[in-house]
Enzyme design. Sequence first.
Site, mmCIF file in Angstrom:
data_model
loop_
_atom_site.group_PDB
_atom_site.id
_atom_site.type_symbol
_atom_site.label_atom_id
_atom_site.label_comp_id
_atom_site.label_asym_id
_atom_site.label_seq_id
_atom_site.Cartn_x
_atom_site.Cartn_y
_atom_site.Cartn_z
ATOM 1 N N TYR A 88 -1.625 -0.401 11.018
ATOM 2 C CA TYR A 88 -1.828 -1.086 9.740
ATOM 3 C C TYR A 88 -0.671 -0.812 8.787
ATOM 4 O O TYR A 88 -0.042 -1.731 8.257
ATOM 5 C CB TYR A 88 -3.152 -0.646 9.090
ATOM 6 C CG TYR A 88 -3.192 -0.921 7.605
ATOM 7 C CD1 TYR A 88 -3.094 -2.224 7.119
ATOM 8 C CD2 TYR A 88 -3.297 0.125 6.679
ATOM 9 C CE1 TYR A 88 -3.107 -2.477 5.751
ATOM 10 C CE2 TYR A 88 -3.321 -0.127 5.319
ATOM 11 C CZ TYR A 88 -3.229 -1.430 4.859
ATOM 12 O OH TYR A 88 -3.235 -1.681 3.510
ATOM 13 N N THR B 139 0.827 -1.210 0.000
ATOM 14 C CA THR B 139 0.000 0.000 0.000
ATOM 15 C C THR B 139 0.856 1.254 0.000
ATOM 16 O O THR B 139 1.982 1.252 0.535
ATOM 17 C CB THR B 139 -0.914 0.009 1.241
ATOM 18 O OG1 THR B 139 -1.568 1.282 1.352
ATOM 19 C CG2 THR B 139 -0.117 -0.211 2.514
ATOM 20 N N ASP B 140 0.318 2.320 -0.557
ATOM 21 C CA ASP B 140 1.020 3.607 -0.501
ATOM 22 C C ASP B 140 1.062 4.179 0.908
ATOM 23 O O ASP B 140 1.820 5.111 1.180
ATOM 24 C CB ASP B 140 0.402 4.615 -1.469
ATOM 25 C CG ASP B 140 -1.066 4.917 -1.194
ATOM 26 O OD1 ASP B 140 -1.663 4.290 -0.293
ATOM 27 O OD2 ASP B 140 -1.632 5.784 -1.895
ATOM 28 N N GLU B 141 0.264 3.618 1.814
ATOM 29 C CA GLU B 141 0.238 4.148 3.180
ATOM 30 C C GLU B 141 1.558 3.943 3.920
ATOM 31 O O GLU B 141 1.803 4.581 4.941
ATOM 32 C CB GLU B 141 -0.920 3.534 3.963
ATOM 33 C CG GLU B 141 -2.278 3.939 3.424
ATOM 34 C CD GLU B 141 -3.425 3.538 4.326
ATOM 35 O OE1 GLU B 141 -3.289 3.651 5.565
ATOM 36 O OE2 GLU B 141 -4.466 3.108 3.795
ATOM 37 N N LYS C 192 2.335 -3.345 7.188
ATOM 38 C CA LYS C 192 2.589 -3.547 5.769
ATOM 39 C C LYS C 192 4.026 -3.173 5.407
ATOM 40 O O LYS C 192 4.677 -3.846 4.595
ATOM 41 C CB LYS C 192 1.602 -2.731 4.927
ATOM 42 C CG LYS C 192 0.165 -3.207 5.020
ATOM 43 C CD LYS C 192 -0.029 -4.622 4.518
ATOM 44 C CE LYS C 192 0.088 -4.709 3.006
ATOM 45 N NZ LYS C 192 -0.223 -6.101 2.516
#
Length: 321
Positions: A151, A123-125, A155
């Site tokens: 979260y 994810t870009d998060e 990741k």
Amino acid sequence: MNILITGGAGFIGGNFVYYMLNKYPQYNITVIDKLTYAGKLETLEPVIGKIKFIKADIADRAAVYELFEAERPDAVVNFAAESHVDRSIENPEVFLVTNVLGTQVLMDACRKYGTARFHQVSTDEVYGDLPLDRPDLFFTEETPLHTSSPYSASKAGADLLAQAYCRTYGLFVTISRCSNNYGPYQFPEKLIPLMIINALNDKPLPVYGKGVNVRDWLYVGDHCRAIDMILHKGRAGEVYNIGGHNERANIDIVKNILKLLGKPESLITYVADRKGHDMRYAIDPSKIHDELGWKPETCFDDGLAKTVNWYLENRSWWRGA
């Protein structure tokens, strides 16, 4: 080719199953999914006779090894993850077990049983966020990791572990980091399906803060094409950012949904902001475009209209979710 798709009863994983069956009918597809609240076997019901489905937890080493022993996958695409930020704030441990330890178990199985390819869907998060007043800034593959939630930290941990397995053990690993996905089969806790379903039921539409947080939206079908390209042509150890170039403020998304459904904006309800809420995500997908020839094909307005129509036509899928 034997492909193992983890988390294949979830949103993006389920869409990827359909994509692969359509494009590569000669491939053997096996799906493993724990069937948590966000994994619905109904998602795969139309194709259940064309795939092999195993209900199991990717963090269960014995179950994963038994699956690899039987199926001997040539490639693994790992979608399996706990992914809801709010839930990670309430219970971080579950995210660490699935997202980090589960990824480790899968890669250990790849090493043990000679699986040639492992693709980690991220994810870009993991990059943190960008300021609203700098529209010229974008996440690239070189952007330092700077996580904001349990979260995104889980990741990022999985990504780093995957790169370590590539360097230490020579496992052929690729990683993709995508922007916010939307489309069919997305669980109703996420922004777009939640707003669609609440609006259909004339319930309040909860918007964090003032709704000014910006996300880069990617139609799930475009994401599936990108992963396909990485799986078949990506370079070992590389990260590929996948973005839609569809930046929108959350409040604008909500208003667009209400307009498509003919519902009043009076349904919008502003609620207390999320803890550590990232302000803006925006991806520069130049690398995957230049190296693999991928670019998004679905403009946001068209994709949103298709998504709204899908939820209108598939009420039985989301009722009771």
